[in-house]
Motif scaffolding. Structure first.
Motif, mmCIF file in Angstrom:
data_model
loop_
_atom_site.group_PDB
_atom_site.id
_atom_site.type_symbol
_atom_site.label_atom_id
_atom_site.label_comp_id
_atom_site.label_asym_id
_atom_site.label_seq_id
_atom_site.Cartn_x
_atom_site.Cartn_y
_atom_site.Cartn_z
ATOM 1 N N LYS A 85 0.823 -1.215 0.000
ATOM 2 C CA LYS A 85 0.000 0.000 0.000
ATOM 3 C C LYS A 85 0.855 1.263 0.000
ATOM 4 C CE LYS A 85 -4.340 -1.408 2.104
ATOM 5 N NZ LYS A 85 -5.153 -1.379 3.310
ATOM 6 N N THR A 88 3.200 4.401 -4.700
ATOM 7 C CA THR A 88 2.389 4.134 -5.888
ATOM 8 C C THR A 88 2.202 2.629 -6.065
ATOM 9 O OG1 THR A 88 3.515 6.025 -6.864
ATOM 10 C CG2 THR A 88 2.228 4.658 -8.359
ATOM 11 N N ASP B 28 -2.367 1.292 -12.836
ATOM 12 C CA ASP B 28 -3.272 2.383 -12.479
ATOM 13 C C ASP B 28 -2.719 3.731 -12.950
ATOM 14 O OD1 ASP B 28 -1.579 3.254 -10.510
ATOM 15 O OD2 ASP B 28 -2.789 2.553 -8.836
ATOM 16 N N THR B 30 -1.970 6.504 -11.498
ATOM 17 C CA THR B 30 -0.850 7.112 -10.760
ATOM 18 C C THR B 30 0.479 6.527 -11.224
ATOM 19 O OG1 THR B 30 -2.391 6.954 -8.923
ATOM 20 C CG2 THR B 30 -0.226 7.804 -8.405
ATOM 21 N N LYS B 60 -12.887 2.356 -13.599
ATOM 22 C CA LYS B 60 -12.813 3.289 -12.468
ATOM 23 C C LYS B 60 -13.390 2.625 -11.229
ATOM 24 C CE LYS B 60 -13.102 7.356 -15.407
ATOM 25 N NZ LYS B 60 -11.900 8.113 -15.231
ATOM 26 N N LYS B 63 -9.743 2.210 -4.249
ATOM 27 C CA LYS B 63 -8.801 1.404 -3.469
ATOM 28 C C LYS B 63 -8.901 1.968 -2.063
ATOM 29 C CE LYS B 63 -4.073 -0.236 -3.302
ATOM 30 N NZ LYS B 63 -2.671 0.050 -3.629
ATOM 31 N N ARG B 68 -9.650 5.087 -7.911
ATOM 32 C CA ARG B 68 -8.540 4.454 -8.643
ATOM 33 C C ARG B 68 -8.980 4.160 -10.078
ATOM 34 N NH1 ARG B 68 -6.259 -1.513 -8.339
ATOM 35 N NH2 ARG B 68 -4.144 -1.122 -9.074
ATOM 36 N N THR B 69 -8.178 4.623 -11.041
ATOM 37 C CA THR B 69 -8.453 4.361 -12.456
ATOM 38 C C THR B 69 -7.427 3.352 -12.952
ATOM 39 O OG1 THR B 69 -9.261 6.611 -12.714
ATOM 40 C CG2 THR B 69 -8.706 5.435 -14.721
ATOM 41 N N THR B 70 -7.919 2.215 -13.450
ATOM 42 C CA THR B 70 -7.014 1.166 -13.901
ATOM 43 C C THR B 70 -7.117 0.985 -15.414
ATOM 44 O OG1 THR B 70 -7.539 0.096 -11.823
ATOM 45 C CG2 THR B 70 -6.301 -1.215 -13.399
#
Lengths: 195, 93
Positions: A85, A88, B28, B30, B60, B63, B68-70
């Motif tokens: 966790k 990133t 994802d 980020t 979308k 988490k 979180r966009t994967t």
């Protein structure tokens, strides 16, 4: 080549191939460095638990301390989750998935064999577990194409099994301490290799 | 005669995104942002273009409490990427 791809500029064929190659390498490095953290975590835990249980058995001669092994996954899995966790979220690739599955399978085998051993204590439990540990380590080395890890796994599995046959009682726990050291060293090698 | 390069992939940021996605199960937003060094706005625009072309899927979710966009590459995206690399090699050789 600049790190930011902000410009969306048109590229030559060679620049495109260089970009693909650079991105693939950076990505692979990032993923495998993340795997290294888990090797270090589980290696350190194995080393710490082996030494603590060895000392407790040595001092008290009470075999009930062996039950402490079951605390290792209880401590390890939340710590591994916490490690995942932090920062990133790093994706999985084929190699990191295979590493994950082989060590998960080892964990399931080790816990299951240990539960069976609680009821019918076989003299070969250390031999079995250390041979499996060496196998998992060796296989990890093959996946990572890293000779020190392959050789380390072979020495741990075969050497550890021989030592387990030769020594008795709590001294066998030191085989696992050596296993923990090799596992943590694997993590450090991977981390250095993909820095 | 040289094959035509896929214009959708012949852009630095979109190609970087596809190069990351081709090697992983999913990634994802980020992570993609960190690896490419792009701004959120520009990355979103390029992801939308890849999504519209059917090269990637976008999911979308959450988490924990964080959105979180994967992104995940599709079979069409993989084929387009392979075709693009093959075309590049023909240009060079």
């Amino acid at each position: 080549m600049e790190n930011s791809k902000e410009q969306n500029k048109e590229m030559s064929a060679q620049q495109s191939l260089d970009l693909i190659s650079e991105t693939l390498n950076n990505n692979r490095r990032c993923i495998l460095q993340n795997s290294a953290k888990h090797f270090i975590l589980w290696g350190t835990l194995l080393l710490a638990f082996s030494i603590v249980i060895y000392e407790l058995l040595h001092v008290t001669r009470d075999l009930h301390w062996m039950l402490l092994w079951f605390a290792m996954p209880v401590v390890g899995f939340p710590l591994a989750r916490l490690l995942g966790k932090k920062g990133t979220a790093v994706p999985q690739n084929v190699i990191s998935s295979q590493l994950h599955y082989i060590w998960l399978a080892y964990c399931v085998f080790a816990v299951a064999i240990s539960i069976v051993a609680m009821f019918e204590m076989p003299s070969c439990i250390t031999l079995l577990l250390v041979a499996l540990l060496g196998f998992a380590e060796c296989y990890s080395g093959l996946l990572l194409k890293n000779w020190p890890i392959i050789i380390g796994g072979f020495i741990l599995g075969v050497g550890g099994a021989v030592v387990a046959m030769l020594v008795r009682s709590e001294a066998q726990l030191l085989v696992f301490a050596a296993g923990g050291l090799i596992l943590a060293a694997t993590g450090l090698i991977v981390k250095r290799q993909y820095q | 005669m040289f094959p035509k390069l896929d214009p959708l992939l012949h852009s630095e940021l979109r190609l970087a995104v596809m190069s990351i996605l081709v090697g992983v199960d999913e990634a994802d937003f980020t992570y993609l942002k960190k690896q490419t060094g792009a701004t959120s706005g520009n990355l979103s625009v390029q992801i939308d273009k890849l999504l519209a072309a059917g090269y990637i899927t976008v999911e979308k979710g959450f988490k924990g409490k964080m959105p979180r966009t994967t992104c995940k590459i599709t079979t069409a995206g993989q084929e387009a990427f392979e075709g693009y690399v093959k075309a590049l090699k023909e240009y060079i050789s």
